[in-house]
Design a protein around this motif. Structure first.
Motif, PDB file in Angstrom:
ATOM      1  N   CYS A 175      87.514 103.658  26.455  1.00  0.00           N
ATOM      2  CA  CYS A 175      87.258 103.443  25.017  1.00  0.00           C
ATOM      3  C   CYS A 175      88.527 103.746  24.215  1.00  0.00           C
ATOM      4  CB  CYS A 175      86.127 104.357  24.567  1.00  0.00           C
ATOM      5  SG  CYS A 175      85.861 104.379  22.776  1.00  0.00           S
ATOM      6  N   GLY A 176      88.715 103.037  23.134  1.00  0.00           N
ATOM      7  CA  GLY A 176      89.908 103.258  22.325  1.00  0.00           C
ATOM      8  C   GLY A 176      89.773 104.376  21.302  1.00  0.00           C
ATOM      9  N   HIS A 177      88.539 104.802  21.007  1.00  0.00           N
ATOM     10  CA  HIS A 177      88.352 105.834  19.981  1.00  0.00           C
ATOM     11  C   HIS A 177      89.173 107.081  20.277  1.00  0.00           C
ATOM     12  CE1 HIS A 177      85.404 104.326  17.161  1.00  0.00           C
ATOM     13  NE2 HIS A 177      84.595 103.926  18.124  1.00  0.00           N
ATOM     14  N   GLY A 178      89.166 107.494  21.589  1.00  0.00           N
ATOM     15  CA  GLY A 178      89.869 108.731  21.957  1.00  0.00           C
ATOM     16  C   GLY A 178      91.341 108.655  21.598  1.00  0.00           C
ATOM     17  N   ILE A 179      91.955 107.475  21.858  1.00  0.00           N
ATOM     18  CA  ILE A 179      93.387 107.318  21.563  1.00  0.00           C
ATOM     19  C   ILE A 179      93.617 107.436  20.049  1.00  0.00           C
ATOM     20  CG2 ILE A 179      95.371 105.769  21.714  1.00  0.00           C
ATOM     21  CD1 ILE A 179      93.899 104.437  24.120  1.00  0.00           C
ATOM     22  N   LEU A 180      92.796 106.722  19.290  1.00  0.00           N
ATOM     23  CA  LEU A 180      92.974 106.751  17.834  1.00  0.00           C
ATOM     24  C   LEU A 180      92.710 108.161  17.291  1.00  0.00           C
ATOM     25  CD1 LEU A 180      93.608 105.251  15.241  1.00  0.00           C
ATOM     26  CD2 LEU A 180      91.212 104.558  15.098  1.00  0.00           C
ATOM     27  N   HIS A 181      91.662 108.815  17.846  1.00  0.00           N
ATOM     28  CA  HIS A 181      91.397 110.204  17.425  1.00  0.00           C
ATOM     29  C   HIS A 181      92.656 111.051  17.611  1.00  0.00           C
ATOM     30  CE1 HIS A 181      87.307 109.244  16.833  1.00  0.00           C
ATOM     31  NE2 HIS A 181      86.704 110.276  17.412  1.00  0.00           N
ATOM     32  N   LYS A 182      93.283 110.888  18.788  1.00  0.00           N
ATOM     33  CA  LYS A 182      94.441 111.735  19.088  1.00  0.00           C
ATOM     34  C   LYS A 182      95.603 111.432  18.139  1.00  0.00           C
ATOM     35  CE  LYS A 182      97.239 113.657  22.738  1.00  0.00           C
ATOM     36  NZ  LYS A 182      97.684 113.592  24.111  1.00  0.00           N
ATOM     37  N   GLY A 234      77.572 104.556  14.186  1.00  0.00           N
ATOM     38  CA  GLY A 234      78.255 103.794  15.226  1.00  0.00           C
ATOM     39  C   GLY A 234      78.714 104.789  16.267  1.00  0.00           C
ATOM     40  N   CYS A 235      79.586 104.355  17.188  1.00  0.00           N
ATOM     41  CA  CYS A 235      80.034 105.285  18.230  1.00  0.00           C
ATOM     42  C   CYS A 235      80.769 106.485  17.634  1.00  0.00           C
ATOM     43  CB  CYS A 235      80.947 104.574  19.222  1.00  0.00           C
ATOM     44  SG  CYS A 235      80.012 103.529  20.346  1.00  0.00           S
ATOM     45  N   SER A 236      81.421 106.283  16.485  1.00  0.00           N
ATOM     46  CA  SER A 236      82.177 107.386  15.894  1.00  0.00           C
ATOM     47  C   SER A 236      81.313 108.256  14.985  1.00  0.00           C
ATOM     48  CB  SER A 236      83.383 106.832  15.129  1.00  0.00           C
ATOM     49  OG  SER A 236      83.022 105.694  14.376  1.00  0.00           O
ATOM     50  N   VAL A 237      79.993 108.147  15.143  1.00  0.00           N
ATOM     51  CA  VAL A 237      79.077 108.999  14.384  1.00  0.00           C
ATOM     52  C   VAL A 237      79.373 110.482  14.632  1.00  0.00           C
ATOM     53  CG1 VAL A 237      77.266 108.965  16.162  1.00  0.00           C
ATOM     54  CG2 VAL A 237      76.640 109.364  13.786  1.00  0.00           C
ATOM     55  N   PHE A 238      79.979 110.763  15.803  1.00  0.00           N
ATOM     56  CA  PHE A 238      80.263 112.169  16.137  1.00  0.00           C
ATOM     57  C   PHE A 238      81.720 112.550  15.925  1.00  0.00           C
ATOM     58  CE2 PHE A 238      76.587 111.103  18.994  1.00  0.00           C
ATOM     59  CZ  PHE A 238      75.646 111.778  18.237  1.00  0.00           C
ATOM     60  N   VAL A 239      82.399 111.870  15.029  1.00  0.00           N
ATOM     61  CA  VAL A 239      83.763 112.261  14.662  1.00  0.00           C
ATOM     62  C   VAL A 239      83.807 113.758  14.347  1.00  0.00           C
ATOM     63  CG1 VAL A 239      85.363 112.132  12.698  1.00  0.00           C
ATOM     64  CG2 VAL A 239      84.744 110.050  13.919  1.00  0.00           C
ATOM     65  N   ARG A 291      84.685 118.016  26.198  1.00  0.00           N
ATOM     66  CA  ARG A 291      84.831 116.603  26.536  1.00  0.00           C
ATOM     67  C   ARG A 291      84.252 115.769  25.415  1.00  0.00           C
ATOM     68  NH1 ARG A 291      85.387 114.860  31.930  1.00  0.00           N
ATOM     69  NH2 ARG A 291      85.648 116.590  33.361  1.00  0.00           N
ATOM     70  N   THR A 292      84.839 114.590  25.214  1.00  0.00           N
ATOM     71  CA  THR A 292      84.282 113.715  24.172  1.00  0.00           C
ATOM     72  C   THR A 292      83.066 112.960  24.724  1.00  0.00           C
ATOM     73  OG1 THR A 292      85.450 111.659  24.671  1.00  0.00           O
ATOM     74  CG2 THR A 292      86.649 113.326  23.381  1.00  0.00           C
ATOM     75  N   HIS A 293      82.341 112.328  23.793  1.00  0.00           N
ATOM     76  CA  HIS A 293      81.168 111.557  24.215  1.00  0.00           C
ATOM     77  C   HIS A 293      81.532 110.103  24.493  1.00  0.00           C
ATOM     78  CE1 HIS A 293      81.532 110.319  20.028  1.00  0.00           C
ATOM     79  NE2 HIS A 293      80.627 109.362  20.235  1.00  0.00           N
TER      80      HIS A 293
END
Lengths: 483, 350
Positions: free
Chosen positions: A37-44, A66-71, A30-32
């Motif tokens: 949140c929009g990060h998951g969509i962009l990640h995908k 930032g929130c994407s520190v765990f990319v 699972r993501t953090h």
């Protein structure tokens, strides 16, 4: 066939790790990210594009602060976790080191537009062959909802509790507009994730940008308006509406720049390491046999010299020439300039030491010989001379008598002699010749033999004139002063 | 043997290229600018990367990136620029990335001036940035050592995977001396188990974040173990007339050159003065300094071009066994032989 597989199989794209091995704790799938949140969509979208473009293995990602520190938890690529705002700087070096890789700088708005504002502009301006995904959600997520450079006028955050007031906090920074004004960037676009149609446009932009990097077309920049319901204090499901209501007017969507078609390809050099090439580049020359030493008077077996004069009188080159000659005679030598603003006009001076045994302080604080090319130099440096030392001064430009009576004085019309030879600039070599005669350290014939080395690359005519200058200085001292 | 008359600043670039350095990221600052200038001249000739960054902050972050790709990489600056680099140096230490930083120290604090000082000692030797880390620090005292110790910095930095400094000053950087050029290094360590190369077998993670407190503590303990290993293996000093010395002057870099002359002057007067010059400042030569009182040394004088930064470490090493003394100049002034000799006479009645 591939397109059919894509249509029918719901699965994680190969751009993602199957197990999030770097994520601490038991939950490795699972993501953090928060709900909505929009990060998951962009990640995908990125992970799918990496798979479809067949560049998963070639990709190196920057995890920002930032929130994407765990990319790096999620993508099956190489990873750098980097300092706040510095992703474009790190990505620059990573791309230069691995020119065939696809380097992604994934950044949020605080990271990219505030603390890293200069880094992104400069990387864009250099046209680095990287792709930047810029997540703009108008707020600091990870640190708990503070004002971002993209926070909207009137928007309440934990550091704008009364709403962002442009009069004190400035206006939202429109980064795509800024970047698109630069010459180098190839592709600059702003998209959004607030509905399916715009997500499809984002998908296309992500692919185009990654393709550009893969094809070495240079700098591509995709700004994505992205939901942050947690810090906007909305329900996850209301995030998209928040973008529509608040962001689209301030951050208009669209392609701001696209010169992909005409972009020149990025070419980086290949490092050369073979020994011969390194030596050639560094101009290795085997040292010649040392010259036969002359019988040097006791005083100058440990020569401590100050050369001083106006900037432009060749003060530094006189010192360097003498140090060079000392080296060729097998002495230990040092040369120390007065450096900094003094080099750029005004007075200049340098210290030279020529002796056997190790040289301690390189500054000639108590010189046993000085060469004073102008009056201020004479006044300044005669004071610090050793008793019994030699004071060589340029009598063309100095019309006062030295005040010291415990040193041997050598007035020589250095500038005048150079002028007679036809070029004031050779005054430097007149003083070298005079120095050789006074100290007995160097044979002028040998100096002339070394001239091509001292004046490497200079025309024969210049070398000849400098040879004459050395002889003139040498002979003047020999003829006018007893040893 | 090839030999050249060159500036200390140039010699460090020769050393870097001879050590196989592939990338230079920097920003101009007096009195270190000739290093960037030499890099911009020679790196492209060998297909290596030179880039003038937008800031010292960016330059060091670029070093972090190149180091993580397994390249031998360097930067150079002076006091104010080193202050700015500290961010990424901490990240490099935390991620165990080898790299070389040359510091040609100038006068401070603030903008200070461009004269030579040794006042970056604390920010370079003690870690400088945030967190529990050290950098290896080599202190050249000649142009030859600017070349040789830059080469050594690359070797040790790779061996122990930490940032290594060449800590010098405006005098050593700006002066010229004859430098004998060593053979280029042709064998390089294998970094394939951790470097990121953008290939299927190098999907590594360059990272300094450990959310779990115990994990981060464990990582820090690992770093401290490494620093202790370095302290055991890598201390380097130069001793001059120390064997029978009754008085010892301690100093590094530019100051040690003056001390050497002072030793000669003192010996000529019958004063048994010796010199101890730390070549490594981290690791610090604690043992040899601690042994001085047992060797019958009656007085120890630390000479610095700073406000008493090195002397703190000398006193820590002496651990109260004997009182030591300090003489420092600041502001760009280099202490003269005579003033040090007078200080010794005055302190020890010789």
């Amino acid at each position: 066939m591939i397109s059919m597989a894509r249509k029918t199989v719901l699965r994680e794209p190969d751009g993602f790790l199957k197990v999030y091995k770097h994520k601490p704790g038991a939950e490795k799938n699972r993501t953090h990210y928060c709900p909505g949140c929009g990060h998951g969509i962009l990640h995908k979208l990125i992970a799918e594009a990496l798979e479809d473009l067949d560049i998963v293995d070639d990709t190196i990602m920057m995890s920002p602060v930032g929130c994407s520190v765990f990319v790096y938890y999620y993508f099956d690529t190489g990873h750098f976790q980097v300092a706040h705002g510095r992703a474009p700087a790190v990505a620059t070096a990573v791309s230069r080191a691995n020119p065939d890789s696809v380097v992604i700088s994934y950044q949020g708005d605080g990271d990219l537009a505030a603390i890293g504002g200069n880094n992104i502009l400069q990387a864009a301006n250099r046209g680095e062959n990287i792709v930047v995904f810029f997540v703009n959600n108008a707020i600091y997520g990870m640190t708990g909802g503070q004002m971002a450079p993209t926070t909207l006028p009137g928007q309440k955050t934990t550091t704008t509790p009364y709403g962002r007031d442009p009069k004190t906090d400035g206006y939202p920074i429109k980064v795509s507009e800024l970047i698109s004004q630069l010459t180098a960037p190839v592709y600059v676009t702003r998209t959004s994730l607030h509905d399916a149609a715009n997500t499809r446009k984002t998908r296309a932009a992500v692919r185009k940008a990654l393709q550009n990097t893969r094809d070495k077309k240079g700098f591509s920049f995709v700004e994505v308006l992205c939901m942050c319901p947690t810090q906007w204090k909305t329900k996850p499901i209301d995030g998209p509406q928040w973008i529509i209501d608040n962001m689209l007017d301030v951050f208009p969507l669209g392609v701001y720049k696209d010169i992909t078609e005409d972009a020149p390809l990025t070419v980086r050099p290949t490092p050369v390491h073979d020994s011969d090439s390194v030596k050639k580049a560094l101009d290795y020359k085997e040292s010649k046999a040392e010259l036969t030493r002359l019988d040097v008077p006791e005083l100058f077996r440990k020569t401590s010299l100050r050369v001083s004069g106006f900037g432009g009188q060749g003060i530094m080159s006189t010192g360097i020439a003498l140090a060079h000659l000392g080296m060729e005679y097998g002495y230990n030598v040092s040369w120390l300039p007065s450096y900094g603003p003094e080099m750029r006009g005004g007075t200049a001076n340098c210290s030279v030491k020529i002796q056997d045994g190790s040289i301690g302080a390189s500054e000639a604080t108590e010189p046993n010989i000085i060469i004073a090319m102008n009056q201020p130099s004479l006044e300044k440096f005669e004071k610090i001379m050793q008793t019994g030392g030699a004071l060589l001064y340029n009598s063309t430009l100095i019309d006062i008598e030295p005040s010291r009576d415990d040193v041997k004085v050598y007035p020589v019309p250095i500038t005048g002699m150079a002028d007679e030879l036809g070029d004031t600039r050779v005054q430097s070599m007149v003083s070298v010749g005079a120095f050789a005669a006074i100290t007995g350290l160097f044979d002028p014939a040998e100096i002339n033999r070394l001239m091509p080395g001292l004046f490497a690359g200079k025309p024969e005519k210049v070398i000849k004139m400098n040879e004459k200058a050395i002889m003139a200085g040498y002979n003047y001292v020999k003829e006018h002063f007893s040893s | 043997m090839a030999r050249k008359l060159m500036k200390g600043n140039h010699a460090s670039i020769y050393g870097a290229l001879l050590a196989g350095c592939e990338a230079y990221y920097g920003y101009p600052i007096t009195p270190a600018s000739e290093i960037a200038e030499a890099a911009s001249t020679y790196f492209p000739k060998l297909g290596r990367t030179f880039l003038q960054a937008e800031s010292e902050v960016a330059a060091m972050n670029m070093v972090y990136g190149a180091a993580g790709c397994g390249l031998r990489v360097m930067t150079a600056s002076s006091g104010p620029g080193i202050s700015l680099k500290q961010e990424a140096i901490s990240y490099a230490a935390g991620a165990e990335l080898p790299c070389v930083i040359v510091d040609i120290v100038r006068g401070g604090p603030g903008l200070g001036n461009i004269g030579p000082e040794q006042s970056d000692y604390n920010q370079v030797v003690k870690g400088g940035g945030h967190g529990n880390y050290r950098c290896l620090v080599l202190a050249p005292a000649s142009c030859q050592e600017m070349c040789d110790l830059t080469m050594l910095a690359f070797e040790l930095s790779d061996r122990y995977r930490l940032p290594a400094y060449v800590l010098s000053d405006g005098v050593i950087g700006q002066m010229m001396e004859a430098v004998e050029l060593p053979e280029p290094v042709m064998e390089f360590p294998d970094k394939s188990d951790w470097a990121v190369k953008g290939t299927s077998d190098s999907k590594n993670l360059i990272n300094s974040i450990y959310l779990d407190h115990d994990e981060l503590e464990e990582w820090n303990r690992h770093l401290q173990d490494k620093y202790r290993e370095i302290a055991r293996n890598e201390v380097r000093v130069e001793e001059y007339m120390l064997e029978d010395a009754e008085y010892v002057a301690i100093g590094y870099g530019c100051a040690s050159r003056v001390i050497r002359s002072v030793v000669d002057l003192a010996r000529a007067k019958g004063i048994k003065l010796g010199m101890l010059r730390p070549i490594t400042l981290f690791p610090f030569p604690t043992k040899v300094i601690a042994s001085l009182p047992d060797r019958g040394v009656k007085g120890i004088l630390t000479v610095e071009m700073s406000n008493g930064q090195l002397v703190d470490d000398v006193n820590l090493a002496l651990c109260g066994k004997m009182k030591s003394d300090f003489y420092g100049r600041m502001g760009g002034n280099v202490p003269s032989e005579m003033e040090i000799l007078e200080k010794i006479s005055q302190l020890y009645g010789v």
